[in-house]
Scaffold this motif. Structure first.
Motif, mmCIF file in Angstrom:
data_model
loop_
_atom_site.group_PDB
_atom_site.id
_atom_site.type_symbol
_atom_site.label_atom_id
_atom_site.label_comp_id
_atom_site.label_asym_id
_atom_site.label_seq_id
_atom_site.Cartn_x
_atom_site.Cartn_y
_atom_site.Cartn_z
ATOM 1 N N ARG A 109 -13.087 -2.596 11.722
ATOM 2 C CA ARG A 109 -11.584 -2.294 12.346
ATOM 3 C C ARG A 109 -11.267 -2.227 13.599
ATOM 4 N NH1 ARG A 109 -12.855 -4.322 7.148
ATOM 5 N NH2 ARG A 109 -11.390 -4.076 5.777
ATOM 6 N N ASP A 110 -10.283 -2.787 14.220
ATOM 7 C CA ASP A 110 -9.591 -2.327 15.182
ATOM 8 C C ASP A 110 -8.371 -1.105 14.865
ATOM 9 O OD1 ASP A 110 -8.563 -4.457 15.239
ATOM 10 O OD2 ASP A 110 -9.007 -4.980 17.180
ATOM 11 N N LEU A 111 -8.269 -1.206 15.923
ATOM 12 C CA LEU A 111 -6.683 -0.252 16.116
ATOM 13 C C LEU A 111 -6.061 0.148 17.756
ATOM 14 C CD1 LEU A 111 -6.866 3.634 14.320
ATOM 15 C CD2 LEU A 111 -8.441 2.548 14.660
ATOM 16 N N ILE A 112 -4.724 0.245 17.708
ATOM 17 C CA ILE A 112 -3.997 1.084 18.684
ATOM 18 C C ILE A 112 -3.430 2.393 18.132
ATOM 19 C CG2 ILE A 112 -2.711 1.154 20.229
ATOM 20 C CD1 ILE A 112 -3.105 -1.803 18.442
ATOM 21 N N THR A 126 -2.457 22.019 18.962
ATOM 22 C CA THR A 126 -1.938 20.799 17.365
ATOM 23 C C THR A 126 -2.571 19.022 18.323
ATOM 24 O OG1 THR A 126 -0.596 20.208 17.902
ATOM 25 C CG2 THR A 126 -0.811 21.466 16.055
ATOM 26 N N ILE A 127 -3.211 18.097 18.130
ATOM 27 C CA ILE A 127 -3.405 16.695 18.693
ATOM 28 C C ILE A 127 -3.429 15.509 17.627
ATOM 29 C CG2 ILE A 127 -4.626 14.883 19.283
ATOM 30 C CD1 ILE A 127 -6.547 17.600 20.753
ATOM 31 N N GLN A 128 -1.868 15.053 17.335
ATOM 32 C CA GLN A 128 -1.368 13.830 16.460
ATOM 33 C C GLN A 128 -1.468 12.931 16.471
ATOM 34 O OE1 GLN A 128 2.430 16.213 16.318
ATOM 35 N NE2 GLN A 128 1.574 16.735 14.142
ATOM 36 N N ASN A 129 -2.368 11.468 15.965
ATOM 37 C CA ASN A 129 -2.068 10.749 16.216
ATOM 38 C C ASN A 129 -1.416 9.925 14.888
ATOM 39 O OD1 ASN A 129 -4.287 11.233 17.981
ATOM 40 N ND2 ASN A 129 -4.948 11.794 16.852
ATOM 41 N N LYS A 130 -1.042 8.922 15.245
ATOM 42 C CA LYS A 130 -0.762 7.716 14.751
ATOM 43 C C LYS A 130 -1.329 5.601 14.990
ATOM 44 C CE LYS A 130 4.464 7.593 15.884
ATOM 45 N NZ LYS A 130 5.539 7.357 16.155
ATOM 46 N N ALA A 131 -1.477 5.290 13.950
ATOM 47 C CA ALA A 131 -2.064 3.987 14.628
ATOM 48 C C ALA A 131 -0.194 2.589 14.928
ATOM 49 C CB ALA A 131 -2.210 3.276 13.555
ATOM 50 N N LEU A 132 -0.917 1.957 15.944
ATOM 51 C CA LEU A 132 0.632 1.401 16.009
ATOM 52 C C LEU A 132 0.952 -0.238 16.278
ATOM 53 C CD1 LEU A 132 1.005 3.051 20.144
ATOM 54 C CD2 LEU A 132 2.516 2.984 18.373
ATOM 55 N N LYS A 133 1.326 -1.285 15.549
ATOM 56 C CA LYS A 133 1.214 -2.243 15.660
ATOM 57 C C LYS A 133 1.317 -4.172 16.764
ATOM 58 C CE LYS A 133 3.619 -2.059 10.852
ATOM 59 N NZ LYS A 133 4.760 -2.954 9.971
ATOM 60 N N LYS A 134 1.704 -2.545 18.024
ATOM 61 C CA LYS A 134 1.173 -3.482 19.151
ATOM 62 C C LYS A 134 1.003 -2.747 19.976
ATOM 63 C CE LYS A 134 4.948 -6.013 17.784
ATOM 64 N NZ LYS A 134 7.001 -6.999 18.044
ATOM 65 N N SER A 141 -12.544 -11.033 14.967
ATOM 66 C CA SER A 141 -13.485 -10.050 15.496
ATOM 67 C C SER A 141 -13.524 -8.985 14.033
ATOM 68 C CB SER A 141 -14.920 -9.769 15.877
ATOM 69 O OG SER A 141 -14.983 -10.748 16.509
ATOM 70 N N TYR A 142 -12.106 -8.956 14.443
ATOM 71 C CA TYR A 142 -11.743 -7.190 13.519
ATOM 72 C C TYR A 142 -10.683 -7.345 12.649
ATOM 73 C CZ TYR A 142 -14.782 -5.302 17.441
ATOM 74 O OH TYR A 142 -14.739 -5.783 19.092
ATOM 75 N N VAL A 143 -10.552 -6.556 12.108
ATOM 76 C CA VAL A 143 -9.419 -6.004 10.969
ATOM 77 C C VAL A 143 -8.470 -5.321 11.338
ATOM 78 C CG1 VAL A 143 -8.484 -5.562 8.784
ATOM 79 C CG2 VAL A 143 -10.652 -6.958 8.873
ATOM 80 N N ARG A 144 -7.203 -5.394 11.636
ATOM 81 C CA ARG A 144 -6.905 -5.108 12.667
ATOM 82 C C ARG A 144 -6.154 -3.214 10.911
ATOM 83 N NH1 ARG A 144 -4.018 -4.731 17.210
ATOM 84 N NH2 ARG A 144 -5.443 -5.439 18.198
ATOM 85 N N LEU A 145 -5.282 -2.287 11.917
ATOM 86 C CA LEU A 145 -5.589 -0.863 10.862
ATOM 87 C C LEU A 145 -3.816 -0.477 11.815
ATOM 88 C CD1 LEU A 145 -8.703 0.949 10.389
ATOM 89 C CD2 LEU A 145 -7.695 -0.896 8.997
ATOM 90 N N THR A 146 -3.327 -0.811 10.556
ATOM 91 C CA THR A 146 -2.183 -0.341 11.272
ATOM 92 C C THR A 146 -1.134 0.710 10.513
ATOM 93 O OG1 THR A 146 -1.236 -1.951 9.799
ATOM 94 C CG2 THR A 146 -1.163 -2.085 11.982
ATOM 95 N N SER A 147 -1.907 1.651 9.504
ATOM 96 C CA SER A 147 -1.634 2.083 8.636
ATOM 97 C C SER A 147 -2.436 3.692 9.031
ATOM 98 C CB SER A 147 -0.847 2.035 7.223
ATOM 99 O OG SER A 147 -0.304 2.831 6.365
ATOM 100 N N TYR A 148 -2.487 4.032 9.913
ATOM 101 C CA TYR A 148 -3.008 5.498 9.929
ATOM 102 C C TYR A 148 -1.956 6.984 10.351
ATOM 103 C CZ TYR A 148 -5.510 8.251 12.992
ATOM 104 O OH TYR A 148 -6.133 9.266 13.073
#
Length: 214
Positions: A109-112, A126-134, A141-148
């Motif tokens: 998997r890969d993600l931004i 605190t360190i807060q993170n969320k996935a971006l769609k672009k 070669s990877y499945v893109r994760l967008t819900s994180y």
């Protein structure tokens, strides 16, 4: 030196530091001074988690390990690659590209990730993170994760003691049995905090944090 949060996210999940999800938490793991709770949301079949431990190191040293992008693959479970895309230390914001190694025959998997770091009036970092769609080209070669989403919190308990908490959720996408995903949710944060302890025991070097966290 390139630094940014490595946010242990191979399985990570979604809860904010201030508000845990609704429902009754289950203490899934309690050993080696590490606790992992899992939560079930009626709107989401994939479990969420909260994990915490207490480390006998200065808060700066614990945070610095998370922020060291170059060293992350050496200790974060299932992390195959991490690349810093952008960082603004004045705003405490950054973007990362990450590749997660999934076991064969599953596709990696890969993600931004968009991240935000801050320090409140009580000194909690605190360190807060969320996935971006672009933000980074798709790779077949990877499945893109967008819900994180995934958070870290560091609370100083003394000159050589810090409470570390991590929260999160991720939709792994693709054809993965739900039972396998939820077992992974329980084990990954435990392994991550174990490896974090081991890494911090290796070095007592002075840690320097971004100005926004001082």
């Amino acid at each position: 030196m390139k630094k940014v949060i490595c946010m242990a996210c191979a399985a990570a999940l979604s809860v904010s530091v201030q508000a845990l999800p609704a429902g009754s938490p289950k203490l899934s793991i309690n050993k080696n001074n590490i606790k992992v709770w899992t939560y079930q949301d009626s709107q989401n079949p994939v479990m969420m988690y909260k994990a915490e431990t207490i480390l006998n190191v200065p808060i700066e040293q614990a945070v610095a390990l998370i922020l060291n992008v170059d060293h992350a693959v050496d200790w974060v479970p299932f992390l195959g690659k991490m690349k810093l895309l952008s960082r603004d230390d004045k705003k405490g914001e950054f973007q990362l590209y990450m590749v997660l190694d999934f076991p064969f025959p599953l596709k990696d998997r890969d993600l931004i990730v968009q991240g935000k770091m801050a320090k409140d009036a009580q000194g909690i970092i605190t360190i807060q993170n969320k996935a971006l769609k672009k933000g980074y080209p798709l790779n077949s070669s990877y499945v893109r994760l967008t819900s994180y989403e995934g958070d870290w919190a560091f609370q100083k308990l003394g000159p050589q003691k810090v409470k570390v908490s991590t929260y999160g959720y991720a939709n792994p996408e693709g054809s993965i049995p739900l039972s396998v995903t939820n077992m992974f949710v329980q084990q990954q944060p435990y392994q991550m905090l174990q490896k974090m302890k081991t890494e911090l025991e290796k070095s007592k070097a002075l840690a320097v944090l971004p100005e926004i966290l001082k």
